[in-house]
Design an enzyme around this catalytic site. Structure first.
Site, PDB file in Angstrom:
ATOM      1  CG  HIS A  40      90.047  44.609  -0.343  1.00  0.00           C
ATOM      2  ND1 HIS A  40      88.965  43.892  -0.787  1.00  0.00           N
ATOM      3  CD2 HIS A  40      89.816  44.881   0.980  1.00  0.00           C
ATOM      4  CE1 HIS A  40      88.100  43.742   0.204  1.00  0.00           C
ATOM      5  NE2 HIS A  40      88.589  44.319   1.285  1.00  0.00           N
ATOM      6  CB  SER A  84     113.478  32.551 -18.541  1.00  0.00           C
ATOM      7  OG  SER A  84     113.222  33.075 -19.824  1.00  0.00           O
TER       8      SER A  84
END
Length: 469
Positions: free
Chosen positions: A177, A301
């Protein structure tokens, strides 16, 4: 504005035939329109050879080995000129399979041996178009899966398994989780994915590729009317199995395509497990557990020089999703037919190459992405050392066992560890101080005083060995 549609050579409309052509090119020889026509010619040639070799039609001689070889050479030499010729014929027939029949009859007429030309009416004998098409698609899909997709997928899974073995001992803070959980090893987590992928590959490897040849409504009506004394089901079975396919004895005009739906479901399930691998590895990269190999001249990038984006895994995710959308609709649509047949399957099957192409492209991206990773054990160790609270689980589990054995002072172990660890970070010294105050037997206390998050990995390293070689 000039129209790009008029460019010469033509500009590809889709990414598979444009940007990614090099990666998926091996599928072209199996799942393109040209490959479909080549396989149609193959089936027609083999049916003619089968009829004559087995004396199915009384009074028709068997073809010599040389004549059979010349016919098969038409298939093996099938190239761009034949594609163009077939297209020209189809413009007149407005029927693709009839065009193949006329094309092959031309080849027979051109043969030096006039006796071969006299057999031209046995081309497409007693066949409906779907007799030819279903066998052609089965051969195409079988070739694409066994010769291209399966070897590439197997090589990828073998690479994942090799990584798992290399990293079998490297401790890793697990997350359930999204929260810190019982430690494992990076090798064990990759082994789980490799094991799941291998199960799906085994299912794909066991796939049956079915085919039929039984006429316009699956009754051998024309066959029996023309040659009533022949055992047509036996002839059909021998022919289909001679092509390396599994014979389907009960069909309508079409082969039911159930085998295709089964195969595409297995490939889609492989894709979904691979998607799971992509998201897990992407997350490990974001956590710093893997470094992407630099110095390859890539730009991560356009504005941030430090970045190396995990584009291989992101690209793979997108292509797996496209592939699965197509595989799912193929599987759900192909098993449906109105009465004897409709043409939805014909249009739908033309997308098989696209579906497998996007899967193959994803496999290529994941393969390249994994090859560009270096594990960073120090980053994994740092996260482990910052989460000593995960040792609350083994301490309370040991206390439960001791309480069941009658050892005093072991009451409410879960609640006591919960009070110590929930909602806050603890240090190794915090845990050791707590352990010393529990009144554990000396050997148990010693074991927990020596335990660290990095050594609390259970049998994770040994579990990797279940992958085998």
């Amino acid at each position: 504005m000039a129209s790009l549609a008029d460019a010469t050579p033509p500009i590809a409309l889709g990414a598979l035939d444009g940007r990614y052509r090099g990666t998926v090119a091996p599928l072209v020889d199996h799942l393109s329109e040209a490959a479909l026509n080549r396989e149609r010619v193959r089936v027609e040639v083999e049916w003619l050879i089968h009829l004559t070799s087995h004396g199915v039609v009384p009074g028709v001689r068997a073809l010599s080995e040389a004549e059979q070889a010349r016919l098969r050479a038409v298939v093996e030499g099938f190239g761009p000129a034949d594609v163009a010729e077939l297209a020209e014929i189809e413009r007149e027939t407005v029927h693709d399979v009839k065009a193949v029949e006329y094309y092959l009859k031309r080849r027979l007429t051109e043969a030096a041996d006039s006796d071969v030309a006299s057999l031209s009416e046995l081309v497409h004998f007693a066949c409906t178009s779907e007799d030819i098409n279903n066998l052609s698609y089965a051969l195409m899909v079988k070739g694409a899966v066994t010769d291209v997709w399966l070897p590439r997928a197997t090589a990828l899974v073998d690479a994942v398994a090799a990584m798992a073995r290399d990293l079998r001992e490297v401790p890793l803070l697990a997350h359930t989780h999204g929260q810190p959980a019982t430690p494992t090893t990076m090798g064990k987590e990759l082994a789980v994915l490799a094991h799941r992928l291998r199960r799906q590959l085994a299912r794909v490897g066991r796939a049956e590729f079915l085919g039929k040849l039984n006429g316009a409504t699956g009754t051998y009506g024309a066959h029996l009317a023309a040659v009533p004394e022949a055992d047509w089901p036996a002839i059909s079975r021998a022919f289909v199995e001679g092509l390396g396919l599994t014979w389907n004895p009960l069909t309508t005009q079409i082969e039911s395509h159930d085998w295709q739906a089964e195969l595409y479901a297995d490939v889609a399930r492989f894709n979904r497990v691979l998607h799971n691998l992509c998201t897990d590895v992407w997350t490990y990269i974001s956590l710093g557990y893997f470094a992407q190999v630099r110095g390859q001249g890539t730009v991560g990038s356009s504005t941030m020089p430090h970045k190396v984006n995990p584009i291989r895994f992101e690209n793979a995710e997108a292509n797996l999703e496209v592939s699965n959308a197509l595989l799912d609709v193929l599987g759900s649509t192909l098993v449906q037919s109105r009465l004897q047949r409709d043409l939805t399957d014909s249009s739908m099957q033309r997308n098989i190459g696209t579906a497998l192409g996007h899967s193959l492209l994803a496999i290529d991206n994941v393969t390249r992405g994994l090859a560009g990773l270096d594990a960073v054990p120090a980053a994994m160790a740092a996260d482990l050392d910052a989460n000593w609270e995960v040792l609350g689980e083994p301490v309370q589990s040991a206390m439960r066992a001791l309480a069941a054995q009658g050892v005093a002072g072991m009451e409410n172990p879960y609640e006591r560890l919960k009070e110590l660890t929930r909602g806050r970070r603890i240090t190794g010294e915090d845990l050791r101080e707590f352990v010393r105050g529990l009144g554990l037997p000396d050997d148990v206390e010693k074991r927990f005083l020596e335990l660290t998050p990095a050594t609390y990995v259970g049998l994770a390293p040994q579990l990797v060995d279940y992958l085998g070689e």
